[in-house]
Design a protein around this motif. Structure first.
Motif, PDB file in Angstrom:
ATOM      1  N   LEU A   1      76.094  81.402 130.474  1.00 15.03           N
ATOM      2  CA  LEU A   1      76.411  81.102 129.072  1.00 15.03           C
ATOM      3  C   LEU A   1      77.921  81.140 128.836  1.00 15.03           C
ATOM      4  CD1 LEU A   1      75.324  80.500 126.246  1.00 15.03           C
ATOM      5  CD2 LEU A   1      75.222  82.971 125.843  1.00 15.03           C
ATOM      6  N   HIS A   2      78.563  82.236 129.197  1.00 15.13           N
ATOM      7  CA  HIS A   2      80.004  82.357 128.941  1.00 15.13           C
ATOM      8  C   HIS A   2      80.805  81.417 129.832  1.00 15.13           C
ATOM      9  CE1 HIS A   2      83.848  84.136 127.896  1.00 15.13           C
ATOM     10  NE2 HIS A   2      84.118  84.273 129.187  1.00 15.13           N
ATOM     11  N   LEU A   3      80.467  81.352 131.113  1.00 11.64           N
ATOM     12  CA  LEU A   3      81.235  80.524 132.042  1.00 11.64           C
ATOM     13  C   LEU A   3      81.121  79.044 131.701  1.00 11.64           C
ATOM     14  CD1 LEU A   3      80.518  82.321 135.440  1.00 11.64           C
ATOM     15  CD2 LEU A   3      82.641  82.357 134.106  1.00 11.64           C
ATOM     16  N   SER A   4      80.005  78.655 131.081  1.00 11.15           N
ATOM     17  CA  SER A   4      79.833  77.243 130.726  1.00 11.15           C
ATOM     18  C   SER A   4      80.752  76.803 129.598  1.00 11.15           C
ATOM     19  CB  SER A   4      78.373  76.968 130.327  1.00 11.15           C
ATOM     20  OG  SER A   4      77.515  77.136 131.438  1.00 11.15           O
ATOM     21  N   SER A   5      81.435  77.757 128.961  1.00 10.90           N
ATOM     22  CA  SER A   5      82.379  77.405 127.893  1.00 10.90           C
ATOM     23  C   SER A   5      83.764  77.081 128.445  1.00 10.90           C
ATOM     24  CB  SER A   5      82.490  78.569 126.899  1.00 10.90           C
ATOM     25  OG  SER A   5      83.079  79.714 127.520  1.00 10.90           O
ATOM     26  N   LEU A   6      83.953  77.276 129.760  1.00 17.22           N
ATOM     27  CA  LEU A   6      85.247  76.980 130.372  1.00 17.22           C
ATOM     28  C   LEU A   6      85.442  75.462 130.477  1.00 17.22           C
ATOM     29  CD1 LEU A   6      85.254  79.677 133.207  1.00 17.22           C
ATOM     30  CD2 LEU A   6      86.479  79.743 131.024  1.00 17.22           C
ATOM     31  N   PRO A   7      86.681  75.013 130.656  1.00 17.75           N
ATOM     32  CA  PRO A   7      86.938  73.564 130.739  1.00 17.75           C
ATOM     33  C   PRO A   7      86.038  72.886 131.757  1.00 17.75           C
ATOM     34  CG  PRO A   7      89.001  74.766 130.682  1.00 17.75           C
ATOM     35  CD  PRO A   7      87.909  75.793 130.793  1.00 17.75           C
ATOM     36  N   HIS A   8      85.586  71.707 131.410  1.00 12.11           N
ATOM     37  CA  HIS A   8      84.607  71.023 132.243  1.00 12.11           C
ATOM     38  C   HIS A   8      85.229  69.945 133.117  1.00 12.11           C
ATOM     39  CE1 HIS A   8      81.582  67.667 132.716  1.00 12.11           C
ATOM     40  NE2 HIS A   8      81.072  68.624 133.437  1.00 12.11           N
ATOM     41  N   SER A   9      85.981  69.058 132.517  1.00  8.21           N
ATOM     42  CA  SER A   9      86.501  67.922 133.277  1.00  8.21           C
ATOM     43  C   SER A   9      87.656  68.338 134.180  1.00  8.21           C
ATOM     44  CB  SER A   9      86.957  66.814 132.328  1.00  8.21           C
ATOM     45  OG  SER A   9      88.080  67.250 131.576  1.00  8.21           O
ATOM     46  N   THR A  10      87.857  67.568 135.212  1.00 11.51           N
ATOM     47  CA  THR A  10      88.934  67.846 136.164  1.00 11.51           C
ATOM     48  C   THR A  10      90.293  67.800 135.489  1.00 11.51           C
ATOM     49  OG1 THR A  10      87.590  66.886 137.938  1.00 11.51           O
ATOM     50  CG2 THR A  10      89.950  67.145 138.363  1.00 11.51           C
ATOM     51  N   SER A  11      90.491  66.834 134.646  1.00 13.83           N
ATOM     52  CA  SER A  11      91.799  66.673 133.984  1.00 13.83           C
ATOM     53  C   SER A  11      92.097  67.803 133.010  1.00 13.83           C
ATOM     54  CB  SER A  11      91.854  65.335 133.252  1.00 13.83           C
ATOM     55  OG  SER A  11      90.811  65.250 132.282  1.00 13.83           O
TER      56      SER A  11
END
Length: 565
Positions: free
Chosen positions: A335-345
């Motif tokens: 849950l918490h880690l999924s809030s981190l930036p997703h895209s490579t850029s």
């Protein structure tokens, strides 16, 4: 004949003495001490009635900060929440409290800092184990498995009847010290349950000894000698039989992966129906699925998905003495880690370092030297562009439990210098949870090199955090975690090919280097697809909620579904 008679007599006397001692403990000492101990523990928590149930968790290294500890604290927090208002308290048997060690408040603060888990101190008590050295591998330079297993029995006995001991109403082992189960069952006559992260001995270990393969658990001296290998194999076979007998004393055994479940079922004699196998996984960009044939992916039954904690409804030919074995994936911070930036850029700017992030306790089996050698091999590649070579950096984060671990970190620093990559490696020791999350938000690739990693919580955390995982092609990462998405998109990569899981150090490092080069060279849009598929996989299959559902389901089996048990 006389010699045989003397030998038999010399063995019979100590065995008879031990039998009489255990019988005396069960009949006299345990009942006499149990009430006094119970009242003392309850009084420290503010209770005056002896009719409060006590659930005991045996976890000698509860403050280590690893994946096993996440299981312990998540299970405890769940039970405190779900059983709030019931007449029940919890005790943790551990060597991390006591004279000059951590306090209860310090341990709970570390749990909050490292895992973001909040525990209620009002229903939680720690029982110190002053003799934890009995289960430390450094205590037994030879016959380590036997020494630690025998030591765990004595350590459990200290927890039960020692100066600060207490006999609980249920005994839950969350570290896998199965040799203590018969003792607890016989002396206390209470339910026993286990969360088994990996079997103490497995057929893989037997295979390595019989094949005379040199690993960190099978020294070169033994592997190079036919006679010593035969002797060690005989020792392992006997050990495995005693271990399987001990496992059968548990009523419920949660296992953390398909790999662990297969080994445990084999050890306790449970035969499962043949299940349909399907699927393969992509190893690297240059191979087609039809040629890699890395793995056969098991077709999950309704009982196993989407809730992995639920057990298969049928376990044919289950011996009446065998425990109920339940697949329960460890809780992962999806849950918490999924809030981190997703895209490579969004996580890597055009001039930012391309961070390869490793997260593992600094223990021998985590194979950190392979990571350093893989990095050196990556930089020596003639096909990796100079721009990427300039930007790639390895960050090795993990906890240090003791002086031996600290020395291991220093040895890794020396190896990095020897390989000429010291400027490209950063070691992050005993970082807090927030720091780990910050690194994961900046990193591109998650690296995990342990062979036969029974599950691999870290690999799931890499997926949830938006990293592209790379792990060894064995056990949990191979069978449970790095499965392709329904659309066929990889959720991570594996090295080396499964045809050679016991590759030499050199070839293994080169295999990881080749995969790293392939991953960091992928176009941004392809990386983004993999990151998205990986995150979805982690969210759908390895969440804390799923673990808690499975834990409470298993708990009801432990106590027979009785209200108030």
């Amino acid at each position: 004949m006389t010699a045989l008679w003397s030998l038999g007599l010399s063995l019979a006397v100590p065995l008879l003495s031990i039998t009489l001692l255990l019988a005396s403990l069960r009949r006299y000492l345990i009942p006499r001490r149990s009430l006094a101990q119970r009242l003392r523990v309850l009084a420290r928590l503010g209770y005056t009635s002896p009719h409060i149930r006590i659930v005991g968790f045996f976890h000698p290294y509860c403050n280590a900060g690893g994946g096993g500890e996440r299981v312990l604290w998540t299970a405890l927090a769940c039970m405190q929440r779900e059983m709030k208002g019931e007449a029940v308290v919890f005790v943790v048997y551990t060597g991390d409290v006591g004279h000059g060690k951590a306090s209860k408040a310090e341990i709970l603060a570390k749990v909050k800092s490292r895992f973001d888990i909040t525990l209620s101190p009002s229903t939680l008590h720690f029982i110190p184990l002053e003799n934890r050295w009995l289960v430390e591998d450094s205590t037994y330079p030879r016959l380590t498995l036997l020494g630690q297993s025998a030591g765990s029995v004595l350590l459990a006995l200290e927890g039960l009847i020692g100066p600060e001991g207490c006999v609980p109403d249920v005994w839950i082992d969350t570290m896998g010290y199965a040799f203590a189960y018969p003792l607890v069952k016989f002396l206390c006559r209470i339910p026993v349950a286990s969360y088994t992260h990996y079997p103490t001995i497995s057929t893989d270990m037997l295979h390595r000894v019989s094949s005379r393969l040199s690993t960190h658990t099978n020294s070169t001296l033994i592997a190079s000698s036919r006679a010593l290998s035969a002797l060690k194999l005989a020792y392992y076979v006997v050990f495995a039989r005693v271990y399987s007998w001990s496992l059968r004393k548990a009523g419920v055994v949660w296992v953390n992966s398909s790999w662990t479940r297969g080994h445990v079922e084999g050890l306790v004699g449970v035969q499962r129906e043949e299940e349909e196998l399907e699927g393969e996984v992509l190893l690297d960009g240059g191979e087609e699925p039809s040629t890699t044939k890395l793995r056969q992916r098991r077709k999950l039954t309704k009982e196993e998905t989407p809730t992995p904690s639920s057990a298969p409804s049928r376990t044919p030919n289950r011996p009446t003495s065998a425990p109920r074995i339940r697949l329960l994936y460890p809780p992962c911070d999806t849950l918490h880690l999924s809030s981190l930036p997703h895209s490579t850029s969004s996580r890597i700017g055009s001039s930012d370092p391309i961070i390869i992030f490793s997260l593992a306790q600094f223990r021998p089996e985590k194979e950190h030297p392979t990571q350093l050698r893989a990095l050196a091999s990556l930089f020596s590649s003639s096909t990796l562009s100079p721009t990427l070579k300039e930007r790639v950096k390895l960050v090795c984060a993990g906890s240090v439990r003791n002086e031996a671990d600290a020395k291991r970190v220093e040895a890794l620093r020396a190896l990095a210098s020897e390989l000429g990559v010291q400027e490209k490696i950063e070691f992050v020791v005993n970082a807090e949870y927030g720091q780990i999350c910050e690194w994961m938000g900046r990193a591109s690739v998650g690296l995990h090199t342990m062979v036969d990693e029974h599950f691999g919580i870290t690999v799931v955390e890499f997926q949830a955090a938006g990293l592209i995982p790379l792990a060894h092609a064995t056990a949990g990462p191979l069978l449970d975690i790095l499965l392709p998405s329904p659309s066929g998109t990889p959720t991570g990569f594996l090295a080396p090919s499964t045809s050679s899981p016991s590759s030499s150090t050199s070839s293994l490092s080169e295999a990881f280097a080749a995969q790293l080069e392939y991953i960091v060279s992928l176009p941004t849009d392809e990386q983004d697809k993999i990151r998205e598929a990986a995150r979805s996989n982690a969210q759908e299959r390895f969440s804390v909620r799923r673990f808690e559902e499975g834990w409470m389901s298993g708990w009801r089996e432990v106590v027979g579904g009785k209200e108030g048990w």
